[in-house]
Motif scaffolding. Structure first.
Motif, PDB file in Angstrom:
ATOM      1  N   ASN A   1      42.523  41.594  51.143  1.00  0.00           N
ATOM      2  CA  ASN A   1      41.598  41.364  50.027  1.00  0.00           C
ATOM      3  C   ASN A   1      42.079  42.053  48.758  1.00  0.00           C
ATOM      4  N   ARG A   2      42.561  43.300  48.886  1.00  0.00           N
ATOM      5  CA  ARG A   2      42.983  44.004  47.685  1.00  0.00           C
ATOM      6  C   ARG A   2      44.281  43.423  47.127  1.00  0.00           C
ATOM      7  N   SER A   3      45.171  42.970  48.007  1.00  0.00           N
ATOM      8  CA  SER A   3      46.407  42.339  47.538  1.00  0.00           C
ATOM      9  C   SER A   3      46.098  41.142  46.646  1.00  0.00           C
ATOM     10  N   TRP A   4      45.176  40.300  47.091  1.00  0.00           N
ATOM     11  CA  TRP A   4      44.814  39.135  46.292  1.00  0.00           C
ATOM     12  C   TRP A   4      43.997  39.532  45.066  1.00  0.00           C
ATOM     13  N   ASN A   5      43.163  40.551  45.192  1.00  0.00           N
ATOM     14  CA  ASN A   5      42.343  40.973  44.062  1.00  0.00           C
ATOM     15  C   ASN A   5      43.207  41.480  42.909  1.00  0.00           C
ATOM     16  N   VAL A   6      44.247  42.251  43.241  1.00  0.00           N
ATOM     17  CA  VAL A   6      45.118  42.783  42.198  1.00  0.00           C
ATOM     18  C   VAL A   6      46.096  41.723  41.701  1.00  0.00           C
ATOM     19  N   ASN A   7      46.848  41.143  42.616  1.00  0.00           N
ATOM     20  CA  ASN A   7      47.976  40.310  42.218  1.00  0.00           C
ATOM     21  C   ASN A   7      47.581  38.924  41.727  1.00  0.00           C
ATOM     22  N   THR A   8      46.454  38.434  42.174  1.00  0.00           N
ATOM     23  CA  THR A   8      46.080  37.061  41.829  1.00  0.00           C
ATOM     24  C   THR A   8      44.758  37.011  41.066  1.00  0.00           C
ATOM     25  N   THR A   9      43.679  37.457  41.677  1.00  0.00           N
ATOM     26  CA  THR A   9      42.366  37.342  41.044  1.00  0.00           C
ATOM     27  C   THR A   9      42.276  38.153  39.758  1.00  0.00           C
ATOM     28  N   GLY A  10      42.635  39.428  39.836  1.00  0.00           N
ATOM     29  CA  GLY A  10      42.555  40.272  38.642  1.00  0.00           C
ATOM     30  C   GLY A  10      43.455  39.779  37.530  1.00  0.00           C
ATOM     31  N   THR A  11      44.637  39.296  37.908  1.00  0.00           N
ATOM     32  CA  THR A  11      45.568  38.756  36.916  1.00  0.00           C
ATOM     33  C   THR A  11      45.000  37.508  36.255  1.00  0.00           C
ATOM     34  N   HIS A  12      44.353  36.649  37.046  1.00  0.00           N
ATOM     35  CA  HIS A  12      43.736  35.448  36.483  1.00  0.00           C
ATOM     36  C   HIS A  12      42.613  35.809  35.507  1.00  0.00           C
ATOM     37  N   ILE A  13      41.769  36.766  35.881  1.00  0.00           N
ATOM     38  CA  ILE A  13      40.649  37.150  35.019  1.00  0.00           C
ATOM     39  C   ILE A  13      41.159  37.781  33.731  1.00  0.00           C
ATOM     40  N   LEU A  14      42.181  38.620  33.822  1.00  0.00           N
ATOM     41  CA  LEU A  14      42.769  39.198  32.614  1.00  0.00           C
ATOM     42  C   LEU A  14      43.299  38.110  31.698  1.00  0.00           C
ATOM     43  N   THR A  15      43.992  37.135  32.260  1.00  0.00           N
ATOM     44  CA  THR A  15      44.544  36.034  31.471  1.00  0.00           C
ATOM     45  C   THR A  15      43.433  35.221  30.811  1.00  0.00           C
ATOM     46  N   TYR A  16      42.391  34.915  31.571  1.00  0.00           N
ATOM     47  CA  TYR A  16      41.263  34.149  31.038  1.00  0.00           C
ATOM     48  C   TYR A  16      40.611  34.889  29.871  1.00  0.00           C
ATOM     49  N   THR A  17      40.425  36.192  30.018  1.00  0.00           N
ATOM     50  CA  THR A  17      39.754  36.977  28.983  1.00  0.00           C
ATOM     51  C   THR A  17      40.614  37.099  27.737  1.00  0.00           C
ATOM     52  N   CYS A  18      41.941  37.131  27.930  1.00  0.00           N
ATOM     53  CA  CYS A  18      42.868  37.320  26.819  1.00  0.00           C
ATOM     54  C   CYS A  18      43.316  35.998  26.192  1.00  0.00           C
ATOM     55  N   ALA A  19      43.031  34.875  26.837  1.00  0.00           N
ATOM     56  CA  ALA A  19      43.523  33.580  26.365  1.00  0.00           C
ATOM     57  C   ALA A  19      43.156  33.274  24.908  1.00  0.00           C
ATOM     58  N   PRO A  20      41.918  33.540  24.454  1.00  0.00           N
ATOM     59  CA  PRO A  20      41.615  33.248  23.042  1.00  0.00           C
ATOM     60  C   PRO A  20      42.510  33.997  22.063  1.00  0.00           C
ATOM     61  N   LEU A  21      42.985  35.172  22.452  1.00  0.00           N
ATOM     62  CA  LEU A  21      43.887  35.933  21.589  1.00  0.00           C
ATOM     63  C   LEU A  21      45.272  35.303  21.558  1.00  0.00           C
ATOM     64  N   LEU A  22      45.710  34.761  22.683  1.00  0.00           N
ATOM     65  CA  LEU A  22      46.987  34.038  22.711  1.00  0.00           C
ATOM     66  C   LEU A  22      46.957  32.824  21.791  1.00  0.00           C
ATOM     67  N   LEU A  23      45.816  32.165  21.751  1.00  0.00           N
ATOM     68  CA  LEU A  23      45.715  30.944  20.942  1.00  0.00           C
ATOM     69  C   LEU A  23      45.752  31.227  19.444  1.00  0.00           C
ATOM     70  N   GLN A  24      45.651  32.490  19.062  1.00  0.00           N
ATOM     71  CA  GLN A  24      45.768  32.861  17.653  1.00  0.00           C
ATOM     72  C   GLN A  24      47.217  33.094  17.228  1.00  0.00           C
ATOM     73  N   SER A  25      48.134  33.023  18.182  1.00  0.00           N
ATOM     74  CA  SER A  25      49.550  33.251  17.890  1.00  0.00           C
ATOM     75  C   SER A  25      50.230  31.961  17.448  1.00  0.00           C
ATOM     76  N   ASP A  26      51.264  32.104  16.639  1.00  0.00           N
ATOM     77  CA  ASP A  26      52.075  30.949  16.239  1.00  0.00           C
ATOM     78  C   ASP A  26      53.068  30.553  17.323  1.00  0.00           C
ATOM     79  N   ASP A  27      53.364  31.467  18.237  1.00  0.00           N
ATOM     80  CA  ASP A  27      54.317  31.190  19.316  1.00  0.00           C
ATOM     81  C   ASP A  27      53.854  31.922  20.579  1.00  0.00           C
ATOM     82  N   PRO A  28      52.762  31.478  21.179  1.00  0.00           N
ATOM     83  CA  PRO A  28      52.189  32.209  22.310  1.00  0.00           C
ATOM     84  C   PRO A  28      53.015  32.060  23.580  1.00  0.00           C
ATOM     85  N   ARG A  29      53.171  33.179  24.297  1.00  0.00           N
ATOM     86  CA  ARG A  29      53.962  33.209  25.517  1.00  0.00           C
ATOM     87  C   ARG A  29      53.174  33.952  26.594  1.00  0.00           C
TER      88      ARG A  29
END
Length: 267
Positions: free
Chosen positions: A117-145
């Motif tokens: 459970n913790r392996s998936w929580n850190v490596n997959t679930t937590g990473t997905h949630i971080l990406t989702y939360t940060c996505a609007p900031l990526l969309l403000q970039s001229d060259d988002p990566r």
């Protein structure tokens, strides 16, 4: 021209810290948001990099972010939004391997369910949630990566390659002395699929997305750096410079793939 804003999770140690240093060695100017589970660790790492590269045009800013904690993720992204208004490069580096804890102490250590459970929580679930939360900031970039640090052990196509020790079958009989790292590698395979989903989701927003497989590195992943070296681990500087090359456009032709040095990692 303003510095590129690079947010790296798990950046106070191991590969993450080496990526920060690689960016500081670049001729390009970066503001590196150096994420760590504790602000003290992030601050110490930022001071270390500044002292090591005093003439660099890069800037290191410590950020507290624990990807197992949704409130920590929100707070970190709110801070970035209020101070920088965008993220040009998000490097999802934070990750962990817990299999070895179960292999070492099956009675007093974490249970198998807790390890998985913790392996998936850190490596997959937590990473997905971080990406989702940060996505609007990526969309403000001229060259988002958008980069996800995956593993060479995550490939299904090469999982029968017994040259790699992690793929060798143990001797017959029960119990097995070690099950190697099934939870870790499975969660990284899940990350690869998650990357494909983010490639689909952000395609029309022109976000360049990859999983980066940096090779087996001599870091403390799994809590045993010496074991990693015995498995043929390479200097993490090599992996870090590969990640920097991806940030700087060297693998733009391979967007949406799992990439490794020299080729594309099979699914």
């Amino acid at each position: 021209m303003s510095n590129s804003i690079v947010f790296i999770t798990g950046a106070n140690t191991g590969l993450g810290l080496e990526i920060v240093k690689a960016l500081f060695r670049s001729s390009k100017a970066y503001t590196v948001l150096l994420g760590g589970r504790s602000i003290e660790n992030a601050e110490n790492a930022a001071c270390q990099v500044r002292e090591e590269y005093p003439d660099s045009s890069a800037i290191a800013v410590p950020i507290q972010v624990d990807i197992e904690d949704d409130e920590s993720i929100r707070t970190a992204c709110d801070y970035i939004r209020s101070h920088y208004a965008r993220v040009d490069v998000l490097i999802n580096n934070a990750g962990a391997s817990f299999d070895q804890q179960w292999n070492r102490d099956r009675d007093g250590g974490p249970t198998m369910r807790e390890v998985w459970n913790r392996s998936w929580n850190v490596n997959t679930t937590g990473t997905h949630i971080l990406t989702y939360t940060c996505a609007p900031l990526l969309l403000q970039s001229d060259d988002p990566r958008l980069l996800f640090i995956t593993s060479g052990t995550s490939t299904l196509a090469e999982s029968d390659n017994v040259v790699l020790g992690v793929n060798r079958s143990p001797e017959k009989g029960w119990p097995k002395s070690s099950l190697m790292i099934p939870a870790y590698r499975s969660s990284k395979t899940g990350m690869n699929m998650m990357m494909r989903e983010w490639t689909r989701i952000l395609k029309e927003d022109r976000v360049k997305t990859w999983c980066v497989s940096p090779g087996v590195l001599a870091t403390g992943l799994g809590g045993d750096q010496e074991m990693n070296k015995r498995m043929g681990a390479i200097d993490p500087i090599i992996g870090a410079e590969f990640v920097r090359d991806v940030v700087e456009g060297a693998r733009d032709q391979d967007v949406g793939r799992v990439i490794r040095r020299g080729d594309i990692q099979p699914w």
